[in-house]
Design a protein around this motif. Structure first.
Motif, PDB file in Angstrom:
ATOM      1  N   GLU A  19      -0.715   3.377   1.436  1.00  0.00           N
ATOM      2  CA  GLU A  19       0.927   2.969   1.248  1.00  0.00           C
ATOM      3  C   GLU A  19       0.829   3.153  -0.459  1.00  0.00           C
ATOM      4  O   GLU A  19       1.987   3.776  -0.836  1.00  0.00           O
ATOM      5  CB  GLU A  19       1.118   1.669   1.611  1.00  0.00           C
ATOM      6  CG  GLU A  19       2.537   1.310   1.296  1.00  0.00           C
ATOM      7  CD  GLU A  19       2.953  -0.077   1.440  1.00  0.00           C
ATOM      8  OE1 GLU A  19       4.079  -0.406   1.628  1.00  0.00           O
ATOM      9  OE2 GLU A  19       2.156  -0.784   1.496  1.00  0.00           O
ATOM     10  N   SER A  20       0.119   2.603  -1.150  1.00  0.00           N
ATOM     11  CA  SER A  20       0.011   2.806  -2.588  1.00  0.00           C
ATOM     12  C   SER A  20      -1.258   2.915  -3.232  1.00  0.00           C
ATOM     13  O   SER A  20      -2.208   2.545  -2.546  1.00  0.00           O
ATOM     14  CB  SER A  20       1.029   1.592  -3.223  1.00  0.00           C
ATOM     15  OG  SER A  20       0.228   0.192  -2.884  1.00  0.00           O
ATOM     16  N   TRP A  21      -1.686   2.828  -4.464  1.00  0.00           N
ATOM     17  CA  TRP A  21      -2.755   2.949  -5.133  1.00  0.00           C
ATOM     18  C   TRP A  21      -2.717   2.354  -6.496  1.00  0.00           C
ATOM     19  O   TRP A  21      -2.110   2.543  -7.172  1.00  0.00           O
ATOM     20  CB  TRP A  21      -3.251   4.478  -5.431  1.00  0.00           C
ATOM     21  CG  TRP A  21      -4.905   4.577  -5.509  1.00  0.00           C
ATOM     22  CD1 TRP A  21      -5.621   4.660  -6.639  1.00  0.00           C
ATOM     23  CD2 TRP A  21      -5.841   4.758  -4.567  1.00  0.00           C
ATOM     24  NE1 TRP A  21      -6.956   4.850  -6.693  1.00  0.00           N
ATOM     25  CE2 TRP A  21      -6.858   4.738  -5.596  1.00  0.00           C
ATOM     26  CE3 TRP A  21      -5.661   4.898  -3.188  1.00  0.00           C
ATOM     27  CZ2 TRP A  21      -8.189   5.032  -4.998  1.00  0.00           C
ATOM     28  CZ3 TRP A  21      -7.096   4.848  -2.650  1.00  0.00           C
ATOM     29  CH2 TRP A  21      -8.256   5.063  -3.275  1.00  0.00           C
ATOM     30  N   ILE A  22      -3.519   1.091  -6.340  1.00  0.00           N
ATOM     31  CA  ILE A  22      -3.525   0.396  -7.487  1.00  0.00           C
ATOM     32  C   ILE A  22      -4.625   0.836  -8.574  1.00  0.00           C
ATOM     33  O   ILE A  22      -5.634   1.269  -8.128  1.00  0.00           O
ATOM     34  CB  ILE A  22      -3.691  -1.395  -7.304  1.00  0.00           C
ATOM     35  CG1 ILE A  22      -5.075  -1.670  -6.716  1.00  0.00           C
ATOM     36  CG2 ILE A  22      -2.555  -1.778  -6.386  1.00  0.00           C
ATOM     37  CD1 ILE A  22      -5.327  -3.110  -6.475  1.00  0.00           C
ATOM     38  N   ARG A  23      -4.240   0.390  -9.740  1.00  0.00           N
ATOM     39  CA  ARG A  23      -5.491   0.583 -10.927  1.00  0.00           C
ATOM     40  C   ARG A  23      -6.240  -0.385 -10.974  1.00  0.00           C
ATOM     41  O   ARG A  23      -5.914  -1.553 -11.091  1.00  0.00           O
ATOM     42  CB  ARG A  23      -4.821   1.034 -12.505  1.00  0.00           C
ATOM     43  CG  ARG A  23      -5.596   1.149 -13.449  1.00  0.00           C
ATOM     44  CD  ARG A  23      -4.950   1.344 -14.642  1.00  0.00           C
ATOM     45  NE  ARG A  23      -5.806   1.371 -15.768  1.00  0.00           N
ATOM     46  CZ  ARG A  23      -6.199   2.766 -16.382  1.00  0.00           C
ATOM     47  NH1 ARG A  23      -5.414   3.596 -15.994  1.00  0.00           N
ATOM     48  NH2 ARG A  23      -6.696   3.055 -17.243  1.00  0.00           N
ATOM     49  N   VAL A  24      -7.788  -0.148 -11.048  1.00  0.00           N
ATOM     50  CA  VAL A  24      -8.560  -1.377 -11.139  1.00  0.00           C
ATOM     51  C   VAL A  24      -9.062  -1.516 -12.246  1.00  0.00           C
ATOM     52  O   VAL A  24      -9.923  -0.355 -12.656  1.00  0.00           O
ATOM     53  CB  VAL A  24      -9.672  -1.130  -9.883  1.00  0.00           C
ATOM     54  CG1 VAL A  24     -10.933  -1.990  -9.854  1.00  0.00           C
ATOM     55  CG2 VAL A  24      -8.981  -1.125  -8.222  1.00  0.00           C
ATOM     56  N   GLU A  25      -9.125  -2.497 -12.796  1.00  0.00           N
ATOM     57  CA  GLU A  25      -9.860  -2.817 -13.986  1.00  0.00           C
ATOM     58  C   GLU A  25     -10.626  -4.014 -14.237  1.00  0.00           C
ATOM     59  O   GLU A  25     -10.047  -5.190 -14.030  1.00  0.00           O
ATOM     60  CB  GLU A  25      -8.889  -3.012 -15.136  1.00  0.00           C
ATOM     61  CG  GLU A  25      -8.020  -1.780 -15.664  1.00  0.00           C
ATOM     62  CD  GLU A  25      -6.859  -2.013 -16.480  1.00  0.00           C
ATOM     63  OE1 GLU A  25      -6.853  -3.277 -17.013  1.00  0.00           O
ATOM     64  OE2 GLU A  25      -6.360  -0.895 -17.048  1.00  0.00           O
ATOM     65  N   TRP A  26     -12.106  -3.809 -13.575  1.00  0.00           N
ATOM     66  CA  TRP A  26     -12.883  -4.962 -13.343  1.00  0.00           C
ATOM     67  C   TRP A  26     -13.011  -6.028 -14.715  1.00  0.00           C
ATOM     68  O   TRP A  26     -13.196  -7.020 -14.677  1.00  0.00           O
ATOM     69  CB  TRP A  26     -14.240  -4.468 -13.153  1.00  0.00           C
ATOM     70  CG  TRP A  26     -14.035  -3.966 -11.602  1.00  0.00           C
ATOM     71  CD1 TRP A  26     -14.113  -2.688 -11.316  1.00  0.00           C
ATOM     72  CD2 TRP A  26     -14.231  -4.725 -10.308  1.00  0.00           C
ATOM     73  NE1 TRP A  26     -14.021  -2.504  -9.749  1.00  0.00           N
ATOM     74  CE2 TRP A  26     -14.226  -3.733  -9.193  1.00  0.00           C
ATOM     75  CE3 TRP A  26     -14.252  -5.949 -10.172  1.00  0.00           C
ATOM     76  CZ2 TRP A  26     -14.195  -4.373  -7.775  1.00  0.00           C
ATOM     77  CZ3 TRP A  26     -14.205  -6.670  -8.757  1.00  0.00           C
ATOM     78  CH2 TRP A  26     -14.333  -5.508  -7.880  1.00  0.00           C
ATOM     79  N   ASP A  27     -13.043  -5.194 -15.818  1.00  0.00           N
ATOM     80  CA  ASP A  27     -13.111  -5.811 -17.188  1.00  0.00           C
ATOM     81  C   ASP A  27     -14.423  -6.835 -17.244  1.00  0.00           C
ATOM     82  O   ASP A  27     -14.328  -8.145 -17.328  1.00  0.00           O
ATOM     83  CB  ASP A  27     -11.940  -6.893 -17.469  1.00  0.00           C
ATOM     84  CG  ASP A  27     -11.808  -7.451 -18.978  1.00  0.00           C
ATOM     85  OD1 ASP A  27     -12.528  -6.768 -19.803  1.00  0.00           O
ATOM     86  OD2 ASP A  27     -10.799  -8.392 -19.165  1.00  0.00           O
ATOM     87  N   TYR A  28     -15.430  -6.439 -16.933  1.00  0.00           N
ATOM     88  CA  TYR A  28     -16.824  -7.096 -16.575  1.00  0.00           C
ATOM     89  C   TYR A  28     -17.291  -7.803 -17.847  1.00  0.00           C
ATOM     90  O   TYR A  28     -18.125  -8.440 -17.818  1.00  0.00           O
ATOM     91  CB  TYR A  28     -17.858  -6.023 -16.044  1.00  0.00           C
ATOM     92  CG  TYR A  28     -17.676  -4.418 -16.470  1.00  0.00           C
ATOM     93  CD1 TYR A  28     -17.878  -3.999 -17.530  1.00  0.00           C
ATOM     94  CD2 TYR A  28     -16.997  -3.776 -15.307  1.00  0.00           C
ATOM     95  CE1 TYR A  28     -17.595  -2.761 -17.890  1.00  0.00           C
ATOM     96  CE2 TYR A  28     -16.856  -2.435 -15.588  1.00  0.00           C
ATOM     97  CZ  TYR A  28     -17.260  -1.843 -16.832  1.00  0.00           C
ATOM     98  OH  TYR A  28     -16.981  -0.475 -16.973  1.00  0.00           O
ATOM     99  N   MET A  35     -21.300 -11.883 -14.199  1.00  0.00           N
ATOM    100  CA  MET A  35     -22.173 -12.251 -13.044  1.00  0.00           C
ATOM    101  C   MET A  35     -21.502 -11.856 -11.791  1.00  0.00           C
ATOM    102  O   MET A  35     -22.169 -11.445 -10.887  1.00  0.00           O
ATOM    103  CB  MET A  35     -22.506 -13.823 -13.225  1.00  0.00           C
ATOM    104  CG  MET A  35     -23.419 -14.062 -14.260  1.00  0.00           C
ATOM    105  SD  MET A  35     -24.757 -12.959 -14.702  1.00  0.00           S
ATOM    106  CE  MET A  35     -25.818 -13.523 -13.040  1.00  0.00           C
ATOM    107  N   GLU A  36     -20.216 -12.243 -11.800  1.00  0.00           N
ATOM    108  CA  GLU A  36     -19.349 -11.901 -10.449  1.00  0.00           C
ATOM    109  C   GLU A  36     -19.556 -10.479  -9.952  1.00  0.00           C
ATOM    110  O   GLU A  36     -19.672  -9.769  -8.864  1.00  0.00           O
ATOM    111  CB  GLU A  36     -18.118 -12.064 -10.464  1.00  0.00           C
ATOM    112  CG  GLU A  36     -17.882 -13.829 -10.441  1.00  0.00           C
ATOM    113  CD  GLU A  36     -16.340 -14.170 -10.851  1.00  0.00           C
ATOM    114  OE1 GLU A  36     -15.961 -15.396 -10.781  1.00  0.00           O
ATOM    115  OE2 GLU A  36     -15.724 -13.445 -11.551  1.00  0.00           O
ATOM    116  N   ALA A  71     -20.673 -10.199 -23.278  1.00  0.00           N
ATOM    117  CA  ALA A  71     -19.934 -10.935 -22.449  1.00  0.00           C
ATOM    118  C   ALA A  71     -19.668 -12.404 -23.129  1.00  0.00           C
ATOM    119  O   ALA A  71     -18.254 -12.713 -23.243  1.00  0.00           O
ATOM    120  CB  ALA A  71     -20.271 -11.064 -20.964  1.00  0.00           C
ATOM    121  N   SER A  72     -20.546 -13.159 -23.598  1.00  0.00           N
ATOM    122  CA  SER A  72     -20.340 -14.297 -24.343  1.00  0.00           C
ATOM    123  C   SER A  72     -19.574 -14.183 -25.587  1.00  0.00           C
ATOM    124  O   SER A  72     -18.775 -14.975 -25.779  1.00  0.00           O
ATOM    125  CB  SER A  72     -21.690 -14.989 -24.735  1.00  0.00           C
ATOM    126  OG  SER A  72     -22.497 -14.967 -23.579  1.00  0.00           O
TER     127      SER A  72
END
Length: 416
Positions: free
Chosen positions: A270-279, A287-288, A405-406
């Motif tokens: 129906e739609s397509w979202i932009r994924v930004e995991w920002d790891y 860790m997630e 990340a820290s």
């Protein structure tokens, strides 16, 4: 009495409305809301029809008095599976997706429940009886496998390279294309691709078909199959992100061709979202992301071990059905997990995610139980070398990632 600050009151009302909107969105994670229903009959629950179907399963069992115990038991299992599917189409969660129809996603959840029950049944058997149970499903099973080895001749010649191309090469590339469409992050996908090759090399003494030539691992697998699949999938994601989505009712199309085309488009997103995991946002996020990468690696790894231990041929339909089911559920799991890790106020794991992790854990327990006496106790020195190299690189890169990340987390706190 001191007068209240109007700006604070307005901020409170905005916050309250935002929380209410998010609670509504949170509920949609397990049960997506269908808006603008144009064919109401397709979105009614049809409880009476379901009741008739459920009653028919019981009536068939009541009237059945012929056949042996094994035949009757298998028929009862099929009836039980049908009972779960009909019941699931009514009451099981449908997840966040509404295309092509919410009942499809309820049935996917129901199939996953049935698969978990099958795994529990196998878990309570010994190795011999577990294999025999599958023979009752298909008499082509319960036959020792002939493992195919790919590292018999590692000389780099055109004949050897062409000889490695088969239907599984296409399936390999298609698999990574699908992973790219699900995860939508180039760095995560390349990390998983390289990690998988080290995993294959480390377990080659247990699974002979993991033993491949060096150019098969790093050129044909990583660069060609995995690489092409990943990059093509990322390109498709970018195209779908900028595509404009405008949907019209099927009744607004006057021609038969237009109605057929609209029906086919019902099976597209129906739609397509932009994924930004920002790891690298903080240590927890880092860790997630590793947790979901490990889960998706287990899907493939469990597949190879289950085939080996339960004597299921590679080309058997059981393998394709399992992968199709887990990959389909993976679409829902990734959406639920993405919302869980990226939204600060969302603390609930979706129902599909819970069952997905339970299924992976049950498969792992079954593999551990059936592995007794099946694999060599001693790891060859060359395999141990690759395990050390891969493990060392993973630990070092993870340490650097955690350190970065820290620093990012500290910078965010300092800016706030």
């Amino acid at each position: 009495m001191q007068a209240s600050n109007p700006s604070l009151q307005q901020g409170y009302r905005d916050s309250k409305r935002s929380d209410e909107a998010w609670r509504q969105r949170r509920d949609e994670i397990d049960d997506g809301i269908v808006e603008d229903v144009n064919v109401p009959i397709l979105y009614k629950s049809h409880r009476l029809l379901a009741l008739v179907c459920l009653a028919s399963f019981l009536a068939i069992g009541f009237r059945r008095d012929n056949g042996g115990m094994v035949e009757n038991t298998m028929t009862a299992c099929r009836a039980g599976a049908g009972f779960i599917l009909v019941l699931g189409a009514l009451v099981f969660p449908r997840g966040p997706f509404i295309r092509p129809h919410p009942v499809i996603w309820r049935l996917v959840f129901a199939f996953l429940v049935i698969y978990e029950l099958v795994l529990i049944l196998l878990l309570y058997q010994n190795k011999k009886d577990a294999r025999k149970l599958l023979w009752y499903v298909d008499d082509a099973l319960n036959i020792p496998l002939e493992e195919k080895e790919y590292a018999t001749n590692c000389e780099v010649t055109w004949r050897n390279i062409v000889g490695q191309f088969d239907i599984f090469v296409l399936c390999h590339g298609l698999g990574w294309l699908l992973k790219a469409l699900v995860l939508r992050d180039r760095l995560i996908l390349w990390h998983m691709s390289i990690t998988w090759e080290f995993l294959e090399m480390s377990l080659s003494y247990m699974l002979p078909n993991f033993a491949e030539c060096w150019w098969d691992h790093w050129v044909m697998d990583v660069l060609l199959c995995n690489g092409v699949g990943i990059e093509l999938g990322i390109w498709i994601c970018k195209y779908l992100e900028v595509k404009e989505y405008k949907w019209h009712s099927i009744f607004e199309y006057k021609t038969l061709c237009g109605k057929v085309n609209r029906t086919i488009l019902q099976f597209t997103p129906e739609s397509w979202i932009r994924v930004e995991w920002d790891y690298f946002r903080n240590v927890r996020r880092y860790m997630e992301i590793h947790i979901i990468m490990i889960a998706f690696q287990l899907i493939d790894l469990n597949s190879f071990f289950l085939k080996r231990l339960l004597w299921i041929p590679t080309k058997h339909s059981v393998n394709a059905v399992r992968l199709l089911l887990l990959c389909t559920v993976g679409l829902v799991v990734i959406r639920q997990y993405y919302v869980l890790v990226t939204h600060p106020t969302y603390k609930r794991v979706g129902m599909h995610s819970w069952l997905f992790y339970i299924v992976l854990a049950t498969e792992l327990l079954l593999i551990i139980k059936l592995s007794e006496g099946e694999f060599p106790d001693h790891m060859p020195d060359n395999v141990r070398l690759w395990l050390y190299i891969g493990g060392t690189m993973y630990v070092l890169l993870s340490a650097l990632g955690l350190l970065y990340a820290s620093c990012q987390s500290y910078q965010h706190e300092k800016d706030e």
